[in-house]
Design a protein around this motif. Structure first.
Motif, mmCIF file in Angstrom:
data_model
loop_
_atom_site.group_PDB
_atom_site.id
_atom_site.type_symbol
_atom_site.label_atom_id
_atom_site.label_comp_id
_atom_site.label_asym_id
_atom_site.label_seq_id
_atom_site.Cartn_x
_atom_site.Cartn_y
_atom_site.Cartn_z
ATOM 1 N N PRO A 114 0.811 -1.229 0.000
ATOM 2 C CA PRO A 114 0.000 0.000 0.000
ATOM 3 C C PRO A 114 0.844 1.278 0.000
ATOM 4 C CG PRO A 114 -0.863 -1.571 1.579
ATOM 5 C CD PRO A 114 0.452 -2.118 1.102
ATOM 6 N N ARG A 118 0.679 3.835 -3.242
ATOM 7 C CA ARG A 118 0.271 5.233 -3.062
ATOM 8 C C ARG A 118 1.345 6.184 -3.581
ATOM 9 N NH1 ARG A 118 -3.341 8.326 -1.428
ATOM 10 N NH2 ARG A 118 -3.138 10.150 -0.117
ATOM 11 N N ALA A 134 -7.004 13.741 -5.758
ATOM 12 C CA ALA A 134 -6.997 12.819 -4.611
ATOM 13 C C ALA A 134 -7.765 11.546 -4.956
ATOM 14 C CB ALA A 134 -7.591 13.491 -3.387
ATOM 15 N N ALA A 135 -8.885 11.697 -5.635
ATOM 16 C CA ALA A 135 -9.687 10.523 -6.011
ATOM 17 C C ALA A 135 -8.933 9.654 -7.015
ATOM 18 C CB ALA A 135 -11.027 10.969 -6.602
ATOM 19 N N GLU A 138 -6.251 7.688 -5.151
ATOM 20 C CA GLU A 138 -6.850 6.573 -4.410
ATOM 21 C C GLU A 138 -7.253 5.437 -5.342
ATOM 22 O OE1 GLU A 138 -6.651 6.239 -1.148
ATOM 23 O OE2 GLU A 138 -5.645 8.186 -1.209
ATOM 24 N N GLN A 139 -7.823 5.774 -6.474
ATOM 25 C CA GLN A 139 -8.268 4.754 -7.427
ATOM 26 C C GLN A 139 -7.074 3.982 -8.003
ATOM 27 O OE1 GLN A 139 -10.520 6.280 -10.736
ATOM 28 N NE2 GLN A 139 -11.233 4.253 -11.335
ATOM 29 N N ALA A 141 -3.990 3.807 -6.712
ATOM 30 C CA ALA A 141 -3.333 3.084 -5.615
ATOM 31 C C ALA A 141 -4.084 1.786 -5.306
ATOM 32 C CB ALA A 141 -3.234 3.961 -4.372
ATOM 33 N N ALA A 142 -5.401 1.847 -5.270
ATOM 34 C CA ALA A 142 -6.200 0.645 -4.986
ATOM 35 C C ALA A 142 -6.008 -0.417 -6.069
ATOM 36 C CB ALA A 142 -7.675 1.010 -4.862
#
Length: 168
Positions: A114, A118, A134-135, A138-139, A141-142
């Protein structure tokens, strides 16, 4: 090859030679030999097996195999490098001759995936030079976490139990 209990001296010497010359350089091939050697309980196989695992990791064969399993989001070399440094600095690493297993376990247990996913997702280079939202971070990174974790888990499935200094 005959079973481990019936492994001839010439077969054992041949396996040791294949490890020393790096003719064996995939996880599956190294695991096959490791299983044979674990059943021998012979101290003369420890050094060649330890060296073979170190070569496998340090020559980027581990990274190449992980990247072969992560086609959409190539596994992070930085993540693997951090895991290697953590293993080197860990006095408990002497518990196993298998540097590969130790590195994979360290990446898993220290939640390095993780962290590095990120960091990768935040790089403007991943976004065509633009600053990511930011979104978006996150997307991405996931997605990296999911793919990298699946690959790492798949590699770790090659061991039923942790390999020790004797390979068992």
């Amino acid at each position: 090859m005959s079973s481990a209990k019936k492994l001839s001296q010439s077969e054992k010497a041949s396996l040791i030679q294949s490890l020393r010359t790096h003719r064996v350089n995939t996880l599956i091939e190294l695991r096959r030999i490791e299983k044979v050697f674990a059943n021998l309980n012979s101290p003369d196989v420890t050094e060649p097996m330890t060296s073979a695992w170190a070569h496998y990791v340090n020559s980027n064969n581990l990274l190449s195999e992980l990247r072969g399993l992560t086609k959409n989001y190539p596994f992070s070399s930085e993540c693997l490098d951090e895991a290697k440094w953590m293993v080197i600095g860990d006095p408990q690493s002497a518990r196993s001759w298998n540097y590969c297993w130790l590195v994979l376990q360290k990446a898993k247990n220290q939640n390095l995936i993780p962290k590095h996913a990120r960091q990768l997702a935040m790089k403007p280079a991943m976004w065509g030079g633009r600053t990511p939202t930011a979104a978006g971070v996150e997307q991405l990174a996931a997605a990296c976490v999911a793919e990298w974790t699946r690959a790492l888990t798949q590699m770790l499935r090659h061991w039923d139990s942790p390999p020790t200094t004797s390979g068992r």
